[in-house]
Design a protein around this motif. Sequence first.
Motif, short mmCIF file in Angstrom:
data_model
loop_
_atom_site.label_atom_id
_atom_site.label_comp_id
_atom_site.label_asym_id
_atom_site.label_seq_id
_atom_site.Cartn_x
_atom_site.Cartn_y
_atom_site.Cartn_z
N LYS A 64 0.91 -1.07 -0.10
CA LYS A 64 0.01 0.10 -0.04
C LYS A 64 0.84 1.22 0.00
O LYS A 64 0.78 2.17 -0.72
CB LYS A 64 -0.88 0.10 1.23
N ASN A 189 -0.55 -5.96 -6.01
CA ASN A 189 -1.55 -5.34 -5.56
C ASN A 189 -2.80 -6.32 -5.67
O ASN A 189 -3.53 -6.28 -4.89
CB ASN A 189 -2.06 -3.96 -6.19
N TYR A 194 -5.94 -5.81 -3.10
CA TYR A 194 -6.18 -4.18 -3.24
C TYR A 194 -6.70 -4.04 -4.68
O TYR A 194 -7.15 -2.91 -4.96
CB TYR A 194 -4.87 -3.46 -3.20
#
Length: 222
Positions: A64, A189, A194
Motif C-alpha cells: 500500500k 496489488n 487491493y
Amino acid sequence: MAIINRPPRQQPVRSRVPGLVAAFVIGALVAGGLVFWTTRPSSIEQMASEIRAQSALRDKTQIKALTELARTTRDRLVPVVEGLSRAMPVDGTAGPAVVTTADVENWRKEAAAAAEGFADPPSGETATNVARSTLASAARQLATTVETYAAARDLTGAARTTAMDLAVRQRADALFTWSVGGTALDAVNVDAGYGHQHVFLPTTPGDGALTPDTEPEGSHES
C-alpha cells in the motif's frame, strides 16, 4: 451316585455391555490422544506459521505504501517525461521544442527528488522488493537522462548528435523499466487484495514500454 456335569453358568449379556462400552470409550480416548500428540503442530511449526502470517500482513502494508509512493513519483516525473519528449521526439516528425535552462534545471530537481524517494527501502517479500527496485531504477535512469540531455545541449556537431542519441536511448530504457515495475506493482496489488493499480508513465509506441492491462482500476480480476 452318578455325578451330573452342569454347564458353566453364563453371565447375562446385558451385564457385559457396560464393560464393553467402557473399554471402547477408553480405547477411543487413548487412540485419539495418540493421534493428537503425533499430529499436532510442533512449536517450530507454530512459530513458522506465525512468522508467515506476520510477514504477509507487513507485506500488505508495504504494498500500500509503495503504491502511494509510485503514484507520487509518477506525478512528479510526468512533466519531465513530457518535456523530454518535446525536446527529443522519438519519431522525428517534429523539430525539437524550445527548452530553456530553467526547464532543464526544473527537470533535474524533479527527477532527483523522484529517485531520492526510493532511498533506504524497507525489506519486504520478494515480489514487492522487485517492484520497488525496478521503479527505483527507472527513476534513477530518468535522472541520468536529464543529465545527459543537459550535457548534450552544451555540445555542437557530431558530439551533440551522439549525446542526444544517447539521451533518447536512456529515456526509452527508463520508460521500459518503469513499465516493468508498474506491471510488477499491479500484480502484487492484485495478490494482496487491493485490486489493479495502474501506475504507469506516459509512453509512445517508439519507447517499446509495456502498457497497463484493460482491467478497471481497483478490479480484482487477474
